[in-house]
Enzyme design. Structure first.
Site, PDB file in Angstrom:
ATOM      1  N   PHE A 150      27.117  18.309  -6.302  1.00  0.00           N
ATOM      2  CA  PHE A 150      26.584  19.942  -5.694  1.00  0.00           C
ATOM      3  C   PHE A 150      27.526  19.985  -4.523  1.00  0.00           C
ATOM      4  O   PHE A 150      27.346  21.071  -3.734  1.00  0.00           O
ATOM      5  CB  PHE A 150      25.325  19.603  -5.878  1.00  0.00           C
ATOM      6  CG  PHE A 150      24.921  19.423  -4.479  1.00  0.00           C
ATOM      7  CD1 PHE A 150      25.055  19.763  -3.197  1.00  0.00           C
ATOM      8  CD2 PHE A 150      24.073  17.557  -4.488  1.00  0.00           C
ATOM      9  CE1 PHE A 150      23.984  19.125  -2.740  1.00  0.00           C
ATOM     10  CE2 PHE A 150      23.801  17.065  -3.812  1.00  0.00           C
ATOM     11  CZ  PHE A 150      23.809  17.911  -2.350  1.00  0.00           C
ATOM     12  N   LYS A 174      33.477  21.055 -14.879  1.00  0.00           N
ATOM     13  CA  LYS A 174      31.731  21.266 -16.119  1.00  0.00           C
ATOM     14  C   LYS A 174      31.309  21.129 -14.539  1.00  0.00           C
ATOM     15  O   LYS A 174      31.355  19.823 -14.114  1.00  0.00           O
ATOM     16  CB  LYS A 174      31.571  20.093 -15.929  1.00  0.00           C
ATOM     17  CG  LYS A 174      29.864  20.609 -17.118  1.00  0.00           C
ATOM     18  CD  LYS A 174      28.933  21.021 -16.496  1.00  0.00           C
ATOM     19  CE  LYS A 174      27.656  19.505 -15.233  1.00  0.00           C
ATOM     20  NZ  LYS A 174      27.441  19.629 -14.412  1.00  0.00           N
ATOM     21  N   GLU A 177      24.988  22.667 -11.599  1.00  0.00           N
ATOM     22  CA  GLU A 177      24.925  23.196 -12.248  1.00  0.00           C
ATOM     23  C   GLU A 177      23.558  24.186 -10.653  1.00  0.00           C
ATOM     24  O   GLU A 177      23.210  25.197 -10.672  1.00  0.00           O
ATOM     25  CB  GLU A 177      23.322  23.659 -13.099  1.00  0.00           C
ATOM     26  CG  GLU A 177      22.574  21.736 -12.885  1.00  0.00           C
ATOM     27  CD  GLU A 177      22.995  20.722 -12.766  1.00  0.00           C
ATOM     28  OE1 GLU A 177      24.308  20.885 -12.900  1.00  0.00           O
ATOM     29  OE2 GLU A 177      22.131  19.695 -13.419  1.00  0.00           O
ATOM     30  N   SER A 227      26.975  11.126  -7.836  1.00  0.00           N
ATOM     31  CA  SER A 227      26.443   9.599  -7.825  1.00  0.00           C
ATOM     32  C   SER A 227      26.163   8.385  -8.558  1.00  0.00           C
ATOM     33  O   SER A 227      27.240   8.254  -9.512  1.00  0.00           O
ATOM     34  CB  SER A 227      24.797   9.751  -7.887  1.00  0.00           C
ATOM     35  OG  SER A 227      24.311  10.081  -9.124  1.00  0.00           O
ATOM     36  N   CYS A 282      29.799  12.332   1.069  1.00  0.00           N
ATOM     37  CA  CYS A 282      30.248  11.364   0.753  1.00  0.00           C
ATOM     38  C   CYS A 282      30.776  10.498   1.955  1.00  0.00           C
ATOM     39  O   CYS A 282      30.748   9.007   1.368  1.00  0.00           O
ATOM     40  CB  CYS A 282      31.219  11.052  -0.555  1.00  0.00           C
ATOM     41  SG  CYS A 282      32.561  11.759  -0.630  1.00  0.00           S
ATOM     42  N   GLU A 376      21.799   4.949   0.162  1.00  0.00           N
ATOM     43  CA  GLU A 376      22.398   6.734   0.342  1.00  0.00           C
ATOM     44  C   GLU A 376      21.275   7.328   0.755  1.00  0.00           C
ATOM     45  O   GLU A 376      20.248   7.852  -0.280  1.00  0.00           O
ATOM     46  CB  GLU A 376      23.497   7.120  -0.638  1.00  0.00           C
ATOM     47  CG  GLU A 376      24.128   8.195  -0.135  1.00  0.00           C
ATOM     48  CD  GLU A 376      24.978   8.489  -1.698  1.00  0.00           C
ATOM     49  OE1 GLU A 376      24.639   8.901  -3.049  1.00  0.00           O
ATOM     50  OE2 GLU A 376      25.964   9.298  -1.053  1.00  0.00           O
TER      51      GLU A 376
END
Ligand code: NAD
Length: 485
Positions: A150, A174, A177, A227, A282, A376
């Site tokens: 995301f 993909k 969402e 992740s 990240c 994280e």
């Protein structure tokens, strides 16, 4: 609802999901529902695979210099629609407009790299014996898939789309969402740029589609960004089905600040690195190790962080769940005895009370066992630890299982070189808070931040998206020369 429902993009057309299921797409900026996204099933994926299969023969037989013409055009369309893409990215992800704009500009730079692919994939040819030559060619893999997170709705899809497709593959994307709208716009632009139908497809959805991609026998390679927990699952599942896989995971990036660091520059870089994109990068600085006495620099970091204000120059975090997770980490650190120098909990932006904001948070006197030091957080939070010397700082950095990035702030070149050598991370910064390599240098971490061989962008990606064909030709067959002679 501001935007039409996000359908699947298959064979150059938008189509409803066979599942009939949808999920709301909510703007983290104000909690408003922007759209809804298809939660597809295996039937939708099969449609995309069929479309990609039909397109592959013609696309892979198109000369590479012709294929990249689509990306020259795509680049001009990204430039034309920069404002629109910026607004869409900010709305769905929650980042500020300037951060969203930088992300789309990076997408343009990634596309420029793909346009240079003909120059980079010239093969090798050598007369290996009298009248005998060997040559190599980069050959596309076939149908490939890219699964994205995301936090960069435009840039991360563009890490893979231009290179994989310019190299002759047909792709199924993909999107996350949580942020499917930017990816949908990219599909429209690729079509407008002249990409033949079926070469690029989008199947929206969640876990079901990711699993179906990993299991599908006709998909040759899978790239994943997200992740570490899911990167491991995807890497294991895709490779156990004999696919090529590169899975990028999470991060815990350490900044090492030495006493000779330039105070103002260091403080500005640390504050910007921890809070940019609300810490949802990240490459964000998440832990800092102060070596020796750096109290004056820490005070300046707090002053710089105070200038970063939710709703003004600090965006939202993706959703309520994330907001609560980040605040929980801060609560835990406080309970364990760390000192909160700047507290971003319970941030509310006036007029956007349903937005999900966390203010910049600076936590000092953190110890390496605390969860804020180990895990994280993915929010605008920096956990400061102290070390007596550089080796102790490196020990803390090395002990962390991740290995995306690490940075050092110092004016001592020899010390910087020592840290470059000893830090256990794929991307290192010297006096740089966010050491993202720019094109044509490749992007990728080490350790639990990446599973698989090579990097996801740059020249390294050429190896991932192609296989080598090695040909040996005897031109003087009539001479009867043994090819080994
Ligand atoms: P995520 O792992 O939750 O989701 C990534 C993708 O996997 C999404 O498309 C999602 O739909 C899918 N997914 C989620 N749960 C799944 C499951 N159980 N099984 C199969 N698929 C699943 O990551 P996110 O929250 O979208 O993104 C943030 C994470 O991504 C952070 O950890 C961040 O560090 C990481 N990230 C890493 C890099 C990098 O270069 N290493 C770059 C960007 C983001």
């Amino acid at each position: 609802m501001k935007y039409k429902p996000e359908q699947n993009f298959i064979n150059g057309k938008w189509q409803d999901t066979a599942s009939g299921k949808y999920l709301d797409v909510v703007s983290p900026l104000d909690g408003n529902v922007l759209s809804k996204v298809s939660m597809s099933d295996a039937k939708d994926l099969q449609d995309a695979v069929d479309a990609a299969k039909n397109a592959f023969q013609s696309w892979s037989n198109t000369p590479v210099k012709e294929r990249v013409q689509v990306f020259y055009k795509y680049k001009t369309l990204l430039e034309r629609d920069l404002d629109l893409l910026t607004a869409l990215c900010s709305e769905e992800n929650g980042k500020t407009l300037s951060e969203a704009r930088a992300e789309v500009e990076k997408s343009i730079e990634l596309t420029e790299f793909a346009c240079s692919i003909p120059q980079l994939i010239t093969g090798e040819l050598l007369e290996v014996s009298r009248g005998i030559e060997c040559r190599t060619e980069h050959v596309p893999l076939g149908i490939v898939a890219s699964i994205v997170p995301f936090n960069f709705p435009s840039m991360v899809p563009n890490w893979t789309i231009p290179n994989a497709i310019a190299l002759g593959n047909c792709m199924i994307l993909k999107p996350s969402e949580k942020v499917p709208l930017s990816a949908g716009k990219l599909a429209d632009l690729l079509k407008e740029a002249g990409l033949p139908d079926g070469v690029f497809n989008i199947v929206n959805g969640g876990v079901d589609i990711v699993e179906a991609i990993c299991d599908h026998p006709e998909i040759q390679a899978v790239s994943f960004v997200g992740s570490t927990k899911i990167a491991k699952v995807v890497y294991q599942r895709a490779t156990s089905n004999y696919k090529r896989c590169l899975a990028l995971g999470g991060a815990k990036n350490h900044l090492m600040v030495l006493p000779d660091a330039l105070p103002d520059m260091t403080a500005q870089n640390v504050a910007a690195s921890m809070s940019g994109c609300a810490g949802q990068r990240c490459m964000a600085a998440s832990a800092m190790v102060g070596v020796g006495n750096v109290d004056a620099i820490i005070n300046k970091i707090v002053e710089e962080a105070k200038k970063i204000v939710p709703g003004k120059n600090l965006g939202a975090v993706i959703n309520k769940q994330s907001q609560e997770r980040i605040e929980h980490y801060i609560d835990e650190a406080e309970k364990q005895g760390a000192k909160i120098l700047l507290d971003g909990r319970k941030a509310v932006v006036s007029g956007k009370e349903k937005g999900t904001y966390v203010g910049p948070t600076v936590i000092d006197h953190v110890t390496p066992e605390m969860s804020v030091a180990r895990e994280e957080i993915f929010g605008p939070v920096i956990s400061i630890m102290r070390a007596k010397n550089v080796d102790e700082a490196l020990k803390i950095e090395n002990a962390n299982p991740y290995g995306n990035a690490a940075s050092v702030f110092t004016q001592n070149g020899a010390m910087a070189r020592y840290i470059i050598d000893k830090a256990s991370a794929g991307m290192i910064g010297v006096n740089v808070g966010v050491p993202v390599p720019r094109e044509p240098f490749s992007f990728g971490g080490w350790n639990d931040s990446k599973f698989g061989v090579g990097d996801i962008t740059g020249k390294s990606s050429i190896e991932f998206w192609t296989k080598l064909k090695k040909t040996t030709v005897k031109w003087n067959a009539e001479a009867g020369v043994n090819w080994m002679s």
